[in-house]
Scaffold this motif. Structure first.
Motif, PDB file in Angstrom:
ATOM      1  N   VAL B   7       0.847  -1.206   0.000  1.00 13.57           N
ATOM      2  CA  VAL B   7       0.000   0.000   0.000  1.00 13.57           C
ATOM      3  C   VAL B   7       0.881   1.256   0.000  1.00 13.57           C
ATOM      4  O   VAL B   7       0.615   2.213  -0.746  1.00 13.57           O
ATOM      5  CB  VAL B   7      -0.961  -0.004   1.219  1.00 13.57           C
ATOM      6  N   LYS B  10       2.271   1.809  -3.419  1.00 16.37           N
ATOM      7  CA  LYS B  10       1.250   2.308  -4.356  1.00 16.37           C
ATOM      8  C   LYS B  10       1.014   3.805  -4.150  1.00 16.37           C
ATOM      9  O   LYS B  10       0.953   4.570  -5.117  1.00 16.37           O
ATOM     10  CB  LYS B  10      -0.071   1.563  -4.154  1.00 16.37           C
ATOM     11  N   GLU B  11       0.899   4.206  -2.897  1.00 17.63           N
ATOM     12  CA  GLU B  11       0.631   5.621  -2.615  1.00 17.63           C
ATOM     13  C   GLU B  11       1.782   6.508  -3.086  1.00 17.63           C
ATOM     14  O   GLU B  11       1.555   7.584  -3.633  1.00 17.63           O
ATOM     15  CB  GLU B  11       0.392   5.827  -1.107  1.00 17.63           C
ATOM     16  N   LYS B  14       1.858   6.692  -6.894  1.00 14.17           N
ATOM     17  CA  LYS B  14       0.841   7.600  -7.430  1.00 14.17           C
ATOM     18  C   LYS B  14       1.378   9.032  -7.523  1.00 14.17           C
ATOM     19  O   LYS B  14       1.076   9.760  -8.447  1.00 14.17           O
ATOM     20  CB  LYS B  14      -0.386   7.607  -6.507  1.00 14.17           C
ATOM     21  N   LYS B 204     -11.249   9.644   0.139  1.00 13.82           N
ATOM     22  CA  LYS B 204     -11.329   9.577  -1.327  1.00 13.82           C
ATOM     23  C   LYS B 204     -11.571   8.127  -1.767  1.00 13.82           C
ATOM     24  O   LYS B 204     -12.313   7.866  -2.702  1.00 13.82           O
ATOM     25  CB  LYS B 204     -10.039  10.120  -1.932  1.00 13.82           C
ATOM     26  N   GLU B 205     -10.935   7.200  -1.052  1.00 19.31           N
ATOM     27  CA  GLU B 205     -11.128   5.774  -1.357  1.00 19.31           C
ATOM     28  C   GLU B 205     -12.581   5.380  -1.129  1.00 19.31           C
ATOM     29  O   GLU B 205     -13.145   4.582  -1.861  1.00 19.31           O
ATOM     30  CB  GLU B 205     -10.224   4.904  -0.472  1.00 19.31           C
ATOM     31  N   GLN B 208     -14.853   7.348  -3.841  1.00 22.90           N
ATOM     32  CA  GLN B 208     -14.749   6.798  -5.198  1.00 22.90           C
ATOM     33  C   GLN B 208     -14.962   5.281  -5.223  1.00 22.90           C
ATOM     34  O   GLN B 208     -14.779   4.654  -6.262  1.00 22.90           O
ATOM     35  CB  GLN B 208     -13.385   7.149  -5.783  1.00 22.90           C
ATOM     36  N   LYS B 209     -15.263   4.723  -4.068  1.00 21.15           N
ATOM     37  CA  LYS B 209     -15.553   3.293  -3.910  1.00 21.15           C
ATOM     38  C   LYS B 209     -14.382   2.399  -4.330  1.00 21.15           C
ATOM     39  O   LYS B 209     -14.571   1.248  -4.724  1.00 21.15           O
ATOM     40  CB  LYS B 209     -16.824   2.904  -4.679  1.00 21.15           C
ATOM     41  N   THR B 210     -13.170   2.921  -4.254  1.00 23.88           N
ATOM     42  CA  THR B 210     -11.999   2.096  -4.581  1.00 23.88           C
ATOM     43  C   THR B 210     -11.623   1.216  -3.389  1.00 23.88           C
ATOM     44  O   THR B 210     -10.887   0.249  -3.542  1.00 23.88           O
ATOM     45  CB  THR B 210     -10.786   2.973  -4.957  1.00 23.88           C
ATOM     46  N   SER B 212     -13.467  -0.846  -1.696  1.00 28.79           N
ATOM     47  CA  SER B 212     -14.010  -2.202  -1.805  1.00 28.79           C
ATOM     48  C   SER B 212     -13.120  -3.082  -2.654  1.00 28.79           C
ATOM     49  O   SER B 212     -12.887  -4.249  -2.333  1.00 28.79           O
ATOM     50  CB  SER B 212     -15.412  -2.167  -2.421  1.00 28.79           C
ATOM     51  N   SER B 213     -12.595  -2.494  -3.756  1.00 28.73           N
ATOM     52  CA  SER B 213     -11.767  -3.318  -4.649  1.00 28.73           C
ATOM     53  C   SER B 213     -10.480  -3.758  -3.962  1.00 28.73           C
ATOM     54  O   SER B 213      -9.914  -4.796  -4.303  1.00 28.73           O
ATOM     55  CB  SER B 213     -11.466  -2.569  -5.943  1.00 28.73           C
ATOM     56  N   VAL B 214     -10.022  -2.988  -2.991  1.00 29.60           N
ATOM     57  CA  VAL B 214      -8.804  -3.372  -2.257  1.00 29.60           C
ATOM     58  C   VAL B 214      -9.155  -4.377  -1.161  1.00 29.60           C
ATOM     59  O   VAL B 214      -8.467  -5.388  -0.980  1.00 29.60           O
ATOM     60  CB  VAL B 214      -8.112  -2.122  -1.653  1.00 29.60           C
ATOM     61  N   LEU B 215     -10.243  -4.106  -0.445  1.00 30.02           N
ATOM     62  CA  LEU B 215     -10.581  -4.959   0.700  1.00 30.02           C
ATOM     63  C   LEU B 215     -11.149  -6.323   0.289  1.00 30.02           C
ATOM     64  O   LEU B 215     -11.330  -7.195   1.128  1.00 30.02           O
ATOM     65  CB  LEU B 215     -11.557  -4.227   1.633  1.00 30.02           C
ATOM     66  N   ARG B 221      -8.121  -4.793   6.952  1.00 28.11           N
ATOM     67  CA  ARG B 221      -8.450  -3.357   6.962  1.00 28.11           C
ATOM     68  C   ARG B 221      -7.366  -2.564   7.683  1.00 28.11           C
ATOM     69  O   ARG B 221      -6.995  -1.470   7.267  1.00 28.11           O
ATOM     70  CB  ARG B 221      -9.794  -3.145   7.660  1.00 28.11           C
ATOM     71  N   TYR B 387     -17.438   1.741   4.638  1.00 26.91           N
ATOM     72  CA  TYR B 387     -18.099   1.817   3.320  1.00 26.91           C
ATOM     73  C   TYR B 387     -19.082   2.985   3.218  1.00 26.91           C
ATOM     74  O   TYR B 387     -19.896   3.022   2.315  1.00 26.91           O
ATOM     75  CB  TYR B 387     -18.853   0.515   3.023  1.00 26.91           C
TER      76      TYR B 387
END
Lengths: 254, 388
Positions: B7, B10-11, B14, B204-205, B208-210, B212-215, B221, B387
């Motif tokens: 993680v 990735k941050e 970015k 922001k996660e 933008q509902k991103t 869920s795709s990670v979890l 968590r 969520y």
């Protein structure tokens, strides 16, 4: 052989004061899923059909261990998801149009990122990535940021990423939602290929034709409850089509 | 730990894979501060140089024949009425108008006149006029001394004692006092750095509902939140280093001016204490902002919450900014979040610190950060939070 078994699933959400007042029935909770049980055979496609708000996505979110049921249990290959959610996640993929990926990243990096989260080495991920990207024709825009891609392209990237862990079970929420006819065709063909590869697929949709074309078994959900469940061949032999069955059931309920 | 690293990578990717983001995260803060402060410093230095070299334009009315001003003054008029020139001083056209009484000035010198008056107008709203006034008073005092010496025909009559002026005190404060009064700026920049990346990190996660795709992957968590936290800390630190570098470069003309003292400004221990205080504050800022980002539903909400913290820093900063501010010795002051950091940094820079108060500051900041992280751990288990 049963891969997924759901027993008496209940999921309720707390209502806000405003919602309680608007409903005017004094209930403090809304049941998104109410006493739902079903099982899915290995290598089959199971369809959850229902209108918006019927509870399809909530069931899929529980299956993928994103959220926990308030009551009931889910067994994946005989293992209760509550006992080892991280372990279960290794065998499952969840693709949903609602679920987004980081807009600032490219398909290339996203695949690498998700591969790392599943514990693969960068070399393993890169070799998988090349195969899957070629297969889904993503290679030409693999270095383009997600916010520059069309809905169809994003959908393909979602499929690619969902395959990074070579999942045994794929949960697909509204697979053709928002796609044009070309992209829809790509997705449908890909789901068929996944089935041929022996994957177990649970897909939710409100499009009758998708269920008729792809599913081995269907459950019709209305207001958080399964009101009908059967094999597709039985449905097709008994009813003119799925649409007729659905609206018969729907009018009965309403 | 591997997932946490993934993680973090990735941050950071970015930011550093995007030239624009890299510029605005790492280079721009320092550049902005450098341009802003070097402009202020240069203007002030220019002003000081101008004042040092100032030749004040003055009007002298009814001056005695032998009266002369030094070359710091340029006399542009000698005729007219003293009061007629007041408007020229008022409008900053001249620095001073000096008027001598009509009486015979030679009588003053020969001790025949004791109530002779020299008047002048100056404009207190004009810095050059104020400076001219100071110079004039010095010259008039010298003239006064000269006249008295002439009257009494001997210097000893006029001097009751000699003054021997000697310097004492911690000379390092001459350099650090200015920095100490600006210590709130250091803390402000740190918060700003943490806020730039932290404000959108989790919310922001969610928005933008991103998330869920990670979890959906095997990451826990908590691992996800810790990864985000460390990444924001690193980016905030880079932002802070950039700001500080810009600030040091801007003040370099003052800070690194040739000094006669070869003594080191600060000990290694004192430097370590400053770094310790600032790092603990940075951890606190990141933890608080991340907690706010977690509980917020939108980035706008997080923005509103963090604005309140900005205000608190400003208020605390202004109360401690004055050079006359007395650094309290009572330990309970060093338990107040953020305020304790300001006190600690200022006390170190003015060499008035106690090691215990510095330890209390660091410990309380870390403890509060721990509470924030603990709250995040508890809240991360709640579906309506993660969520929302």
């Amino acid at each position: 052989m049963i891969t997924i078994e759901c027993k008496n699933l209940v999921k309720k959400f707390k209502l806000t004061k405003k919602q309680i007042k608007e409903n005017n029935d004094g209930l403090k909770f809304k049941y998104a899923v109410n006493d739902v049980s079903f099982s899915v055979e290995k290598g089959s496609i199971y369809g959850l059909l229902g209108p918006n708000g019927a509870g399809k996505t909530t069931i899929q979110r529980m299956l993928s261990t994103l959220i926990e049921p308030n009551q009931g249990d889910i067994f994946v290959n005989g293992v209760n998801t509550k006992k080892n959610p991280e372990g279960i996640k290794r065998h499952i993929s969840f693709i949903t149009g609602e679920m987004q990926f980081d807009k600032d990243l490219t398909p290339d990096y996203l695949f690498l990122f998700f591969g790392r989260l599943y514990g693969y080495s960068d070399e393993e991920i890169k070799s998988k990535r090349d195969v899957i990207f070629d297969d889904l024709e993503i290679s030409s825009y693999r270095h383009t940021k997600m916010d520059k891609l069309s809905t169809g392209m994003k959908q393909k990237v979602s499929i690619a990423i969902s395959l990074v862990n070579d999942p045994e079970i794929i949960i697909y929420d509204e697979p053709t939602n928002g796609l044009d006819i070309i992209a829809t065709n790509v997705v449908i063909n890909y789901i068929k290929r996944l089935k041929e590869q022996g994957k177990t697929i649970i897909l939710s949709t409100h499009i009758f034709e998708v269920v008729e074309e792809l599913c081995d078994q269907v459950a019709i959900l209305i207001d958080g409850k399964i009101v009908y469940e059967n094999k597709m061949e039985v449905v097709q032999s008994k009813y003119k089509n799925l649409r007729e069955l659905f609206f018969d059931l729907y009018e009965e309920r309403v | 730990m591997k997932n946490v690293m993934t993680v973090i990578k990735k941050e950071l990717y970015k930011v550093f894979s995007d030239k624009r983001k890299t510029f605005f995260s790492v280079i721009f803060p320092g550049l902005m501060i450098y341009v802003m402060y070097s402009t202020i410093v240069n203007v002030q230095l220019d002003e000081m140089t101008q004042l040092d070299n100032q030749i004040s334009q003055v009007v002298v009315v009814d001056a005695p024949i032998n009266f002369e001003l030094s070359n710091q003054f340029e006399v542009i008029h000698k005729e007219g009425n003293f009061n007629d020139y007041e408007n020229m001083v008022y409008n900053n056209e001249i620095e001073l108008v000096i008027g001598f009484a009509a009486d015979d000035f030679s009588e003053v010198v020969s001790d025949k006149k004791g109530d002779y008056q020299i008047s002048f107008y100056y404009n207190p709203t004009s810095q050059t006029s104020r400076e001219a006034r100071e110079n004039l008073l010095v010259e008039l005092n010298m003239l006064n001394d000269q006249i008295l010496t002439t009257r009494h025909q001997g210097e000893n009559v006029l001097r009751a004692f000699d003054v021997a002026e000697k310097q004492t005190g911690d000379m390092r404060k001459l350099v650090t006092a200015g920095l100490a009064s600006l210590s709130f700026l250091l803390i402000f920049f740190m918060f700003s750095g943490a806020q730039t990346h932290g404000i959108e990190s989790l919310v922001k996660e969610k928005e933008q509902k991103t998330i869920s795709s990670v979890l959906i992957t095997p990451i826990k968590r908590l691992e996800f939140i810790v990864g985000k936290l460390i990444a924001v800390f690193i980016l905030g630190l880079l932002n802070f280093v950039s700001s500080i570098t810009g600030m040091i470069l801007a003040f370099s003309k003052i800070l690194f001016a040739p000094s006669s003292s070869s003594e080191a400004l600060m000990t290694v221990g004192e430097l370590a204490m400053i770094i310790g205080v600032l790092l603990s504050l940075m951890i606190l800022f990141v933890s608080v902002i991340m907690l706010l980002s977690l509980i917020s539903k939108t980035q706008k909400d997080t923005g509103i919450y963090t604005t309140a913290i900005y205000l608190a820093i400003f208020i605390a900063g202004f109360t401690t900014m004055s050079e006359s501010f007395v650094i309290p010795s009572q330990l309970y002051y060093y338990l107040i979040p953020v305020y304790n950091g300001l006190l600690a940094v200022k006390s170190i820079l003015t060499f008035e610190y106690s090691s215990v108060s510095i330890i209390v500051t660091i410990a309380s900041s870390l403890l509060l950060s721990g509470l924030c992280i603990g709250s995040m751990v508890i809240l991360a288990k709640k579906e309506n939070i993660i969520y929302s």
